[in-house]
Design an enzyme around this catalytic site. Structure first.
Site, PDB file in Angstrom:
ATOM      1  N   ASN A   1      -7.457  -2.555  14.680  1.00 35.32           N
ATOM      2  CA  ASN A   1      -8.844  -2.935  14.380  1.00 35.32           C
ATOM      3  C   ASN A   1      -8.917  -4.161  13.469  1.00 35.32           C
ATOM      4  OD1 ASN A   1      -7.994  -1.910  11.954  1.00 35.32           O
ATOM      5  ND2 ASN A   1      -9.503  -0.274  11.821  1.00 35.32           N
TER       6      ASN A   1
ATOM      7  N   GLU B   1      -9.583  -1.923   5.557  1.00 34.64           N
ATOM      8  CA  GLU B   1     -10.256  -1.615   6.817  1.00 34.64           C
ATOM      9  C   GLU B   1     -11.459  -2.539   7.028  1.00 34.64           C
ATOM     10  OE1 GLU B   1      -9.030   0.355   8.944  1.00 34.64           O
ATOM     11  OE2 GLU B   1      -8.119   2.122   8.049  1.00 34.64           O
TER      12      GLU B   1
ATOM     13  N   HIS C   1      -7.186  -4.580  10.635  1.00 33.78           N
ATOM     14  CA  HIS C   1      -6.948  -4.355   9.202  1.00 33.78           C
ATOM     15  C   HIS C   1      -5.634  -4.973   8.761  1.00 33.78           C
ATOM     16  CE1 HIS C   1      -4.928  -0.243  10.162  1.00 33.78           C
ATOM     17  NE2 HIS C   1      -3.993  -0.943   9.544  1.00 33.78           N
TER      18      HIS C   1
ATOM     19  N   ASP D   1       0.818  -1.211   0.000  1.00 39.12           N
ATOM     20  CA  ASP D   1       0.000   0.000   0.000  1.00 39.12           C
ATOM     21  C   ASP D   1       0.854   1.263   0.000  1.00 39.12           C
ATOM     22  OD1 ASP D   1       0.981  -0.405   2.567  1.00 39.12           O
ATOM     23  OD2 ASP D   1      -0.976  -0.550   3.528  1.00 39.12           O
TER      24      ASP D   1
HETATM   25  C1  GLP Z   1      -0.490   0.675   8.807  1.00 36.51           C
HETATM   26  C2  GLP Z   1      -0.102  -0.135   7.575  1.00 36.51           C
HETATM   27  C3  GLP Z   1      -0.294  -1.602   7.801  1.00 36.51           C
HETATM   28  C4  GLP Z   1       0.355  -2.006   9.113  1.00 36.51           C
HETATM   29  C5  GLP Z   1      -0.271  -1.267  10.259  1.00 36.51           C
HETATM   30  C6  GLP Z   1       0.314  -1.643  11.612  1.00 36.51           C
HETATM   31  O1  GLP Z   1      -1.844   0.933   8.888  1.00 36.51           O
HETATM   32  N1  GLP Z   1      -0.821   0.238   6.390  1.00 36.51           N
HETATM   33  O2  GLP Z   1       0.251  -2.325   6.709  1.00 36.51           O
HETATM   34  O3  GLP Z   1       0.215  -3.382   9.289  1.00 36.51           O
HETATM   35  O4  GLP Z   1      -0.065   0.112  10.037  1.00 36.51           O
HETATM   36  O5  GLP Z   1       1.512  -0.958  11.819  1.00 36.51           O
HETATM   37  P1  GLP Z   1       2.548  -1.273  12.975  1.00 36.51           P
HETATM   38  O6  GLP Z   1       3.315  -2.480  12.511  1.00 36.51           O
HETATM   39  O7  GLP Z   1       3.406  -0.049  13.048  1.00 36.51           O
HETATM   40  O8  GLP Z   1       1.776  -1.524  14.199  1.00 36.51           O
END
Ligand code: GLP
Length: 239
Positions: A128, A135, A130, A62
């Site tokens: 949440n 989402e 995702h 993404d």
């Molecule tokens: C963002 C990214 C996700 C990631 C999530 C959790 O929303 N788009 O791909 O998994 O954050 O991030 P973290 O690993 O910093 O908790």
């Protein structure tokens, strides 16, 4: 679904790195890559290793919509900094967050994914549930698409920005169907804030309200989490 519980994110990163290394030894050519803090120790191990990625292809999940690649909060910037500067790949694909025609960019990205079937997909997970920026409520059949970020994700990600207003409200994101087509999936989650998401992913019902729960239906998934993220899992996973 295999669950590996580690003492911390460093050990978790090493476990994920070992899976990548073994996969490459078995002929993996395409890695699906993720951003966020969770995969950073794994990228550190990749950078410190003697592995050569110059014949490999990477496809990222993404990118924020509206951020330049040289903006230090863009996922282009993140990937350069944490991996590609030290370990260049033959081809590295990330959605173009500055694309003028978003529909064309979405089509282009779907073609890239179709032309380069993903051997090993690395994932993080949102609080949440995702995955990538898919989402709650995203159809399981989705391909790459433009997403409106939820308030909870904007809030969670605001820690990386000067203030919440600077967090982009939209992103371009690989769909759940494409993620599920990866041959192997490794999901990383660390810390207390991920407890509910990990519980729902591993033991909850498979529902579009928890996008990660679909991974229960994939034949080759490894969840790597630390004790804190695993704290709500039943004993059978905690041996
Ligand atoms: C963002 C990214 C996700 C990631 C999530 C959790 O929303 N788009 O791909 O998994 O954050 O991030 P973290 O690993 O910093 O908790």
């Amino acid at each position: 679904m295999k669950v590996i519980i580690t003492k911390d994110n460093i050990e978790g990163g090493t476990k994920a790195f070992e899976i990548i290394k073994k996969g490459m030894g078995n002929g993996a050519k395409v890695l699906g890559l993720a951003t966020g803090s969770s995969p950073i120790p794994m990228y550190d191990d990749m950078c410190d290793s003697d592995l050569d990625f110059s014949n490999m292809t990477s496809i990222n999940l993404d990118e924020y919509y509206g951020l330049n690649p040289d903006n230090d909060q863009s996922y282009h910037y993140f990937m350069q900094k944490h991996l590609f500067d030290k370990k260049p790949f033959k081809n590295s694909y990330i959605p173009n967050g500055m694309a003028k025609d978003i529909d064309e960019e979405v089509d282009r990205y779907n073609e890239i994914i179709a032309d380069n079937p993903i051997d090993i997909q690395i994932l993080g997970i949102g609080r949440n549930g995702h995955i990538a920026f898919n989402e709650p409520g995203t159809p399981f059949g989705s391909l790459t698409h433009k997403v409106n970020l939820t308030e909870s994700t904007i809030k969670a990600n605001s820690r990386f920005f000067d203030n919440e207003d600077e967090v982009p409200r939209q992103a371009i994101c690989m769909g759940i169907k494409s993620i599920m087509q990866s041959k192997k999936i490794v999901l990383l989650a660390f810390g207390e804030s991920k407890q509910d998401a990990i519980k729902a992913l591993v033991e909850g019902p498979v529902t579009e309200e928890v996008p990660a729960s679909i991974l229960q239906d994939h034949p080759d998934v490894t969840i790597i989490c630390d004790e804190e993220a695993a704290a709500k899992l039943s004993d059978k996973y905690r041996k």
